[in-house]
Design an enzyme around this catalytic site. Sequence first.
Site, PDB file in Angstrom:
ATOM      1  N   PRO A 256       7.326   8.907   9.523  1.00 32.18           N
ATOM      2  CA  PRO A 256       5.946   9.338   8.959  1.00 32.18           C
ATOM      3  C   PRO A 256       5.195   9.408  10.432  1.00 32.18           C
ATOM      4  O   PRO A 256       5.075   8.839  11.480  1.00 32.18           O
ATOM      5  CB  PRO A 256       5.411   8.056   8.233  1.00 32.18           C
ATOM      6  CG  PRO A 256       6.672   7.581   7.691  1.00 32.18           C
ATOM      7  CD  PRO A 256       7.479   7.537   8.574  1.00 32.18           C
ATOM      8  N   GLU A 257       4.168  10.538  10.476  1.00 32.22           N
ATOM      9  CA  GLU A 257       3.342  10.823  11.693  1.00 32.22           C
ATOM     10  C   GLU A 257       1.936  10.466  11.419  1.00 32.22           C
ATOM     11  O   GLU A 257       1.642   9.714  10.194  1.00 32.22           O
ATOM     12  CB  GLU A 257       3.534  12.016  12.129  1.00 32.22           C
ATOM     13  CG  GLU A 257       5.124  12.419  12.310  1.00 32.22           C
ATOM     14  CD  GLU A 257       4.735  14.057  12.867  1.00 32.22           C
ATOM     15  OE1 GLU A 257       3.818  14.676  13.667  1.00 32.22           O
ATOM     16  OE2 GLU A 257       5.789  14.679  13.192  1.00 32.22           O
TER      17      GLU A 257
ATOM     18  N   HIS B  32      15.064  -3.972  -1.763  1.00 32.60           N
ATOM     19  CA  HIS B  32      14.414  -3.233  -0.631  1.00 32.60           C
ATOM     20  C   HIS B  32      12.882  -3.798  -0.871  1.00 32.60           C
ATOM     21  O   HIS B  32      12.405  -2.991   0.320  1.00 32.60           O
ATOM     22  CB  HIS B  32      14.556  -1.859  -0.585  1.00 32.60           C
ATOM     23  CG  HIS B  32      15.852  -1.189  -0.722  1.00 32.60           C
ATOM     24  ND1 HIS B  32      16.715  -1.752   0.296  1.00 32.60           N
ATOM     25  CD2 HIS B  32      16.573  -0.380  -1.615  1.00 32.60           C
ATOM     26  CE1 HIS B  32      17.975  -0.948   0.040  1.00 32.60           C
ATOM     27  NE2 HIS B  32      17.800  -0.165  -0.899  1.00 32.60           N
TER      28      HIS B  32
ATOM     29  N   ARG C  76      15.907   1.167   4.893  1.00 35.80           N
ATOM     30  CA  ARG C  76      16.648   1.193   6.024  1.00 35.80           C
ATOM     31  C   ARG C  76      16.041   0.170   7.222  1.00 35.80           C
ATOM     32  O   ARG C  76      16.681  -0.160   8.040  1.00 35.80           O
ATOM     33  CB  ARG C  76      16.449   2.557   6.737  1.00 35.80           C
ATOM     34  CG  ARG C  76      16.834   3.832   5.938  1.00 35.80           C
ATOM     35  CD  ARG C  76      16.665   5.307   6.696  1.00 35.80           C
ATOM     36  NE  ARG C  76      16.950   6.218   5.856  1.00 35.80           N
ATOM     37  CZ  ARG C  76      16.532   7.369   6.188  1.00 35.80           C
ATOM     38  NH1 ARG C  76      16.200   7.803   7.499  1.00 35.80           N
ATOM     39  NH2 ARG C  76      16.691   8.513   5.520  1.00 35.80           N
TER      40      ARG C  76
ATOM     41  N   LYS D 243       1.867  19.862  36.147  1.00 31.65           N
ATOM     42  CA  LYS D 243       3.092  19.270  35.324  1.00 31.65           C
ATOM     43  C   LYS D 243       3.961  20.473  35.191  1.00 31.65           C
ATOM     44  O   LYS D 243       3.628  21.365  34.324  1.00 31.65           O
ATOM     45  CB  LYS D 243       2.592  18.596  34.163  1.00 31.65           C
ATOM     46  CG  LYS D 243       3.542  17.828  33.303  1.00 31.65           C
ATOM     47  CD  LYS D 243       2.992  16.724  32.442  1.00 31.65           C
ATOM     48  CE  LYS D 243       2.298  15.616  32.977  1.00 31.65           C
ATOM     49  NZ  LYS D 243       2.072  14.552  32.017  1.00 31.65           N
TER      50      LYS D 243
END
Length: 296
Positions: A2-3, A104, A126, A169
Amino acid sequence: MPELPEVETVRRGLSPTMEGAVIRQLELRRPDLRFPLPREFAARLQGRRIIALSRRAKYLLIDLDDGATVIAHLGMSGSFRIEAGEAGVMPGDFHHPRSKNEKHDHVIFHLDGADGGSRVIYNDPRRFGFMDLTTRNELDIYPAFRDLGPEPVGNELSADYLASRFAGKQQPLKSALLDQKVIAGLGNIYVCEALWRSHLSPERAAATLVTPTGRPKQQLLVLTEAIRAVIADAIAAGGSSLRDHIQTDGTLGYFQHSFSVYDREGSSCRTPDCSGNVERITQAGRSSFYCRICQK
């Protein structure tokens, strides 16, 4: 994983239930997630009132009335759900299957709030997520936060700031934007989308967006606004909810249906009058999706 928009969606979903509630009991069904849970975690949280929920980058922060802060990271498959009442009713209509297997359900917050008792359950098949405990006044020196850059939704993110980080950069633009020391919480999905919106190639050197005197070029101004916009749009839509991610009420976000390039390899570019197709390349082990025709 998830972001930022997904984590912000979770924070907003949990806040009405958790803020102001007292933790009657913290039930730990195993001693660890990705890492061992904090020592005496359950005892230290029992009886504490939750003052506020906030977010830093991709981390959820739960502030308690004694100055302590719980840090939670969802990992790849972690999610929270809210159950109210003894019957364990789960609010929300489910658009996709989610993990309901109790094996879970690893951490359960038993809460007493204004509307009675409720449970906030952390489920993680997980077990790549984790929880830790620190104090609010030590957050800035917490290892995960110590070197983080500004948030992409705050006033600190500006074209001038990015110019100072990109000057000289030669690193590819995609990699530079994924550096959490440059921008906190900006992940692969939304970097691809922001680059498409600003018509910039992920392979372009970051320094090419900065003048010889260190000032941002017009393209960097456009990119900065694209980053802000794509994150705001994703939060408003409830997060992209890819794979295992779900909102706290069990519903999925819908921003994934609005992706313009991410995971659309071979599809026509959505830029008006562009004849290109979305391509996928690999950069530093991550997939980048872009249109070679209109992103330069």
